[in-house]
Design a protein around this motif. Structure first.
Motif, PDB file in Angstrom:
ATOM      1  N   GLN A 138       0.838  -1.213   0.000  1.00 35.61           N
ATOM      2  CA  GLN A 138       0.000   0.000   0.000  1.00 35.61           C
ATOM      3  C   GLN A 138       0.872   1.262   0.000  1.00 35.61           C
ATOM      4  O   GLN A 138       1.905   1.314   0.681  1.00 35.61           O
ATOM      5  CB  GLN A 138      -0.887  -0.014   1.250  1.00 35.61           C
ATOM      6  CG  GLN A 138      -1.926   1.096   1.259  1.00 35.61           C
ATOM      7  CD  GLN A 138      -2.813   0.991   2.500  1.00 35.61           C
ATOM      8  OE1 GLN A 138      -3.168  -0.101   2.914  1.00 35.61           O
ATOM      9  NE2 GLN A 138      -3.137   2.123   3.092  1.00 35.61           N
ATOM     10  N   TYR A 139       0.468   2.271  -0.749  1.00 35.41           N
ATOM     11  CA  TYR A 139       1.244   3.525  -0.806  1.00 35.41           C
ATOM     12  C   TYR A 139       0.784   4.483   0.293  1.00 35.41           C
ATOM     13  O   TYR A 139      -0.424   4.646   0.528  1.00 35.41           O
ATOM     14  CB  TYR A 139       1.079   4.201  -2.176  1.00 35.41           C
ATOM     15  CG  TYR A 139       2.044   3.660  -3.196  1.00 35.41           C
ATOM     16  CD1 TYR A 139       3.299   4.246  -3.378  1.00 35.41           C
ATOM     17  CD2 TYR A 139       1.723   2.536  -3.958  1.00 35.41           C
ATOM     18  CE1 TYR A 139       4.197   3.732  -4.305  1.00 35.41           C
ATOM     19  CE2 TYR A 139       2.615   2.018  -4.885  1.00 35.41           C
ATOM     20  CZ  TYR A 139       3.849   2.622  -5.055  1.00 35.41           C
ATOM     21  OH  TYR A 139       4.753   2.112  -5.954  1.00 35.41           O
ATOM     22  N   ILE A 140       1.762   5.096   0.952  1.00 36.47           N
ATOM     23  CA  ILE A 140       1.438   6.107   1.967  1.00 36.47           C
ATOM     24  C   ILE A 140       2.375   7.301   1.788  1.00 36.47           C
ATOM     25  O   ILE A 140       3.415   7.199   1.135  1.00 36.47           O
ATOM     26  CB  ILE A 140       1.584   5.548   3.409  1.00 36.47           C
ATOM     27  CG1 ILE A 140       3.006   5.006   3.645  1.00 36.47           C
ATOM     28  CG2 ILE A 140       0.542   4.521   3.725  1.00 36.47           C
ATOM     29  CD1 ILE A 140       3.319   4.753   5.106  1.00 36.47           C
ATOM     30  N   GLU A 141       1.988   8.418   2.406  1.00 41.90           N
ATOM     31  CA  GLU A 141       2.839   9.614   2.333  1.00 41.90           C
ATOM     32  C   GLU A 141       3.507   9.803   3.685  1.00 41.90           C
ATOM     33  O   GLU A 141       2.837   9.861   4.722  1.00 41.90           O
ATOM     34  CB  GLU A 141       1.977  10.837   1.989  1.00 41.90           C
ATOM     35  CG  GLU A 141       2.814  12.012   1.489  1.00 41.90           C
ATOM     36  CD  GLU A 141       1.956  13.172   1.008  1.00 41.90           C
ATOM     37  OE1 GLU A 141       1.220  13.735   1.843  1.00 41.90           O
ATOM     38  OE2 GLU A 141       2.015  13.496  -0.198  1.00 41.90           O
ATOM     39  N   ILE A 142       4.834   9.850   3.674  1.00 41.85           N
ATOM     40  CA  ILE A 142       5.567  10.029   4.939  1.00 41.85           C
ATOM     41  C   ILE A 142       6.424  11.292   4.858  1.00 41.85           C
ATOM     42  O   ILE A 142       6.741  11.775   3.777  1.00 41.85           O
ATOM     43  CB  ILE A 142       6.463   8.804   5.279  1.00 41.85           C
ATOM     44  CG1 ILE A 142       7.434   8.505   4.126  1.00 41.85           C
ATOM     45  CG2 ILE A 142       5.642   7.603   5.668  1.00 41.85           C
ATOM     46  CD1 ILE A 142       8.525   7.508   4.486  1.00 41.85           C
ATOM     47  N   GLU A 143       6.804  11.771   6.029  1.00 43.19           N
ATOM     48  CA  GLU A 143       7.656  12.965   6.099  1.00 43.19           C
ATOM     49  C   GLU A 143       9.072  12.519   6.428  1.00 43.19           C
ATOM     50  O   GLU A 143       9.294  11.824   7.425  1.00 43.19           O
ATOM     51  CB  GLU A 143       7.133  13.901   7.185  1.00 43.19           C
ATOM     52  CG  GLU A 143       7.568  15.333   6.990  1.00 43.19           C
ATOM     53  CD  GLU A 143       6.930  16.278   7.994  1.00 43.19           C
ATOM     54  OE1 GLU A 143       7.079  16.006   9.206  1.00 43.19           O
ATOM     55  OE2 GLU A 143       6.285  17.254   7.594  1.00 43.19           O
ATOM     56  N   VAL A 144      10.022  12.857   5.552  1.00 46.86           N
ATOM     57  CA  VAL A 144      11.418  12.449   5.787  1.00 46.86           C
ATOM     58  C   VAL A 144      12.324  13.676   5.763  1.00 46.86           C
ATOM     59  O   VAL A 144      11.963  14.731   5.237  1.00 46.86           O
ATOM     60  CB  VAL A 144      11.906  11.426   4.722  1.00 46.86           C
ATOM     61  CG1 VAL A 144      11.178  10.131   4.837  1.00 46.86           C
ATOM     62  CG2 VAL A 144      11.789  11.999   3.319  1.00 46.86           C
ATOM     63  N   THR A 145      13.510  13.509   6.328  1.00 47.39           N
ATOM     64  CA  THR A 145      14.482  14.603   6.321  1.00 47.39           C
ATOM     65  C   THR A 145      15.033  14.767   4.915  1.00 47.39           C
ATOM     66  O   THR A 145      15.407  13.784   4.273  1.00 47.39           O
ATOM     67  CB  THR A 145      15.639  14.285   7.298  1.00 47.39           C
ATOM     68  OG1 THR A 145      15.064  13.935   8.546  1.00 47.39           O
ATOM     69  CG2 THR A 145      16.554  15.480   7.472  1.00 47.39           C
ATOM     70  N   ASP A 146      15.087  15.994   4.471  1.00 48.03           N
ATOM     71  CA  ASP A 146      15.601  16.274   3.123  1.00 48.03           C
ATOM     72  C   ASP A 146      17.112  16.402   3.193  1.00 48.03           C
ATOM     73  O   ASP A 146      17.637  17.329   3.805  1.00 48.03           O
ATOM     74  CB  ASP A 146      14.966  17.577   2.606  1.00 48.03           C
ATOM     75  CG  ASP A 146      15.317  17.823   1.142  1.00 48.03           C
ATOM     76  OD1 ASP A 146      15.842  16.887   0.513  1.00 48.03           O
ATOM     77  OD2 ASP A 146      15.074  18.933   0.645  1.00 48.03           O
ATOM     78  N   ASN A 147      17.805  15.408   2.617  1.00 51.50           N
ATOM     79  CA  ASN A 147      19.272  15.476   2.579  1.00 51.50           C
ATOM     80  C   ASN A 147      19.726  15.772   1.162  1.00 51.50           C
ATOM     81  O   ASN A 147      19.956  14.852   0.377  1.00 51.50           O
ATOM     82  CB  ASN A 147      19.892  14.139   3.031  1.00 51.50           C
ATOM     83  CG  ASN A 147      19.715  13.933   4.516  1.00 51.50           C
ATOM     84  OD1 ASN A 147      19.749  14.880   5.284  1.00 51.50           O
ATOM     85  ND2 ASN A 147      19.501  12.693   4.915  1.00 51.50           N
ATOM     86  N   PRO A 148      19.881  17.054   0.813  1.00 55.61           N
ATOM     87  CA  PRO A 148      20.300  17.352  -0.562  1.00 55.61           C
ATOM     88  C   PRO A 148      21.740  16.929  -0.805  1.00 55.61           C
ATOM     89  O   PRO A 148      22.544  16.886   0.131  1.00 55.61           O
ATOM     90  CB  PRO A 148      20.166  18.875  -0.658  1.00 55.61           C
ATOM     91  CG  PRO A 148      20.241  19.357   0.748  1.00 55.61           C
ATOM     92  CD  PRO A 148      19.754  18.249   1.634  1.00 55.61           C
ATOM     93  N   GLN A 149      22.050  16.560  -2.052  1.00 55.19           N
ATOM     94  CA  GLN A 149      23.427  16.210  -2.406  1.00 55.19           C
ATOM     95  C   GLN A 149      24.277  17.466  -2.305  1.00 55.19           C
ATOM     96  O   GLN A 149      24.011  18.462  -2.966  1.00 55.19           O
ATOM     97  CB  GLN A 149      23.497  15.672  -3.848  1.00 55.19           C
ATOM     98  CG  GLN A 149      22.813  14.339  -4.022  1.00 55.19           C
ATOM     99  CD  GLN A 149      23.497  13.233  -3.242  1.00 55.19           C
ATOM    100  OE1 GLN A 149      24.720  13.154  -3.204  1.00 55.19           O
ATOM    101  NE2 GLN A 149      22.719  12.388  -2.603  1.00 55.19           N
TER     102      GLN A 149
END
Length: 472
Positions: free
Chosen positions: A200-211
């Motif tokens: 099942q697809y869900i929306e989660i909040e993750v830390t944005d680690n830009p390159q």
């Protein structure tokens, strides 16, 4: 170093190495004793411990006989920070006198990776629980908190006079809704544990680690991550929303939560100590930086320069890394080279003295080739059989076929360049090339490879080599 390794005797260490490496008993014995001496040193009183330095090893033998493999398996066995470097890298134009201490920086990075992974594994059980709660919340979101009693939503509520009554009704509705949400969450949690919601697809909040772009400043290996500077200006880590399956969400959140639970300062200090006390640096092609008896101009002068640059690191010095200073006194150095053209005595005397244990590795015989094909846990025949079995084809090798493959490998090494056990890879690829190519269309489920099959496959090559013997 792990306590399990501490209890391993030299014989047990050799036994572990025997599972993957055929022959070379003398080299295995030397590295096992070097490892055991590290354990013995750890039991000494503090003042004496600093005095005892590791006895570095110099391995001599042609390519493909197991020099690198012994060092790599040893590091894996003891879970020690391990770095393999080519000494010839430092003889290239623009390298001389610079960056030789990059090997220590690489060792520290390797040590941090190992230590961090250990700490993460300790936190995974807690992180799993937090991740599960976040997934449940993403599937069944909670209700937003209502306005507190006494807080008016609009000025008209006061005029209407119905605020108190409205609050009581809201509280009752909220309690009912909360218990319903909790009940639903409990059902979802159970389905989650049973693996029913994995796709099942869900929306989660993750830390944005830009390159981030790394800027290398000077030759101290100090690097500045531009992205981190802007992050700091922007007030720390940014979050972003991501749509993923529950299965992937579990992995992402588990890693992120475990990361939040570990103390990176503690990891860094542990890793620095691990690198200093248990690190192994394997210097390959060390014979290529030996100047050879007579004095020569040109590139050979720089080779001696490289030896002089490596010397202080092997002798024991302090190297600055971006994680802090590292003492190299107790790092184990293993030098290796073919020494076809030069001899160990062609190295500068100071460097020779730093490699007191000399080990000669023998050339591989026909019998050794047969064992390499069949005995180790990662034996070559086993690898190829398993690869082909993934497509439903069972390949069997007769004993005389194995003998023939070993014979061809041995003869080819004798007649052309001796590349040791690596010759077997070439022969096996050539031998199974047609079978691998035809597999998807082939209807055969069992293929038997015998001596005749091997001979037919290599008939051109053997004839050509035989003919060369008679041409002067």
């Amino acid at each position: 170093m792990s306590s399990a390794l501490y209890q391993m005797t030299p014989k047990e260490i050799v036994g572990e190495l025997d599972k993957y490496i055929i022959g070379q008993d003398q080299a295995k014995k030397s590295v096992a004793v070097a490892l055991r001496n590290r354990y013995r040193r750890s039991l000494l009183p503090d003042e004496m411990r600093d005095e005892v330095t590791p006895k570095n090893i110099l391995m001599m033998g042609p390519t493909g006989v197991g020099k690198t493999e012994i060092a790599r398996r040893l590091a894996k066995l003891m879970d020690a920070p391990f770095v393999k470097i080519e000494a010839t890298k430092f003889t290239e134009v623009g390298y001389v006198g610079r960056d030789v201490d990059s090997m220590i920086r690489d060792l520290v990075e390797s040590s941090i990776r190992i230590t961090k992974q250990k700490r993460l594994e300790e936190k995974y059980s807690v992180a799993d629980e937090i991740a599960e709660e976040k997934i449940v919340e993403a599937i069944v979101p909670g209700k937003k908190k209502p306005a507190q009693p006494g807080q008016a939503k609009t000025p008209f509520d006061f005029i209407m006079g119905g605020l108190q009554q409205q609050n009581q009704q809201t509280e009752q509705t909220d309690d009912r809704q909360e218990s319903e949400i909790e009940l639903t969450r409990e059902q979802v949690r159970q389905q989650l544990r049973d693996g029913k919601l994995d796709e099942q697809y869900i929306e989660i909040e993750v830390t944005d680690n830009p390159q981030t772009n790394q800027l290398d400043v000077g030759n101290e290996g100090m690097s500045i991550a531009i992205g981190n500077i802007f992050d700091a200006m922007g007030g720390g880590q940014r979050k972003k929303k991501k749509k993923v399956t529950v299965k992937d969400a579990r992995k992402i959140l588990r890693e992120e939560e475990a990361q939040n639970l570990i103390d990176m300062e503690q990891v860094t200090s542990e890793a620095l100590e691990n690198a200093e006390q248990n690190g192994i640096i394997f210097i390959d092609e060390i014979d290529k930086i030996a100047s050879g008896g007579a004095f020569r101009s040109g590139a050979d002068v720089s080779r001696e320069g490289v030896q002089r640059d490596i010397l202080p690191i092997v002798e024991g010095s302090v190297v600055n890394t971006k994680h802090g200073p590292v003492k190299t006194d107790h790092i184990l150095f293993i030098g290796a080279g073919a020494f076809h053209v030069s001899k160990p005595t062609d190295l500068i005397p100071e460097l020779q003295g730093r490699f007191p244990i000399r080990v000669e590795l023998e050339n591989l015989t026909r019998e050794a080739f047969v064992q390499i094909l069949t005995v180790p846990e990662n034996a070559l025949l086993k690898q190829h059989k398993m690869l082909l079995e993934t497509e439903g084809v069972k390949v069997t090798f007769t004993d005389d076929a194995v003998q023939e493959i070993a014979e061809i490998a041995f003869m080819t090494n004798e007649q052309t360049e001796n590349i040791g056990a690596r010759r077997l890879h070439t022969i096996m690829e050539k031998l199974l090339e047609d079978i691998s190519f035809d597999i998807p269309d082939s209807k055969e489920e069992e293929i038997k490879i015998d001596e005749e099959y091997v001979k037919n496959k290599f008939i051109d090559r053997i004839k050509a080599d035989d003919l060369d013997r008679y041409i002067l």
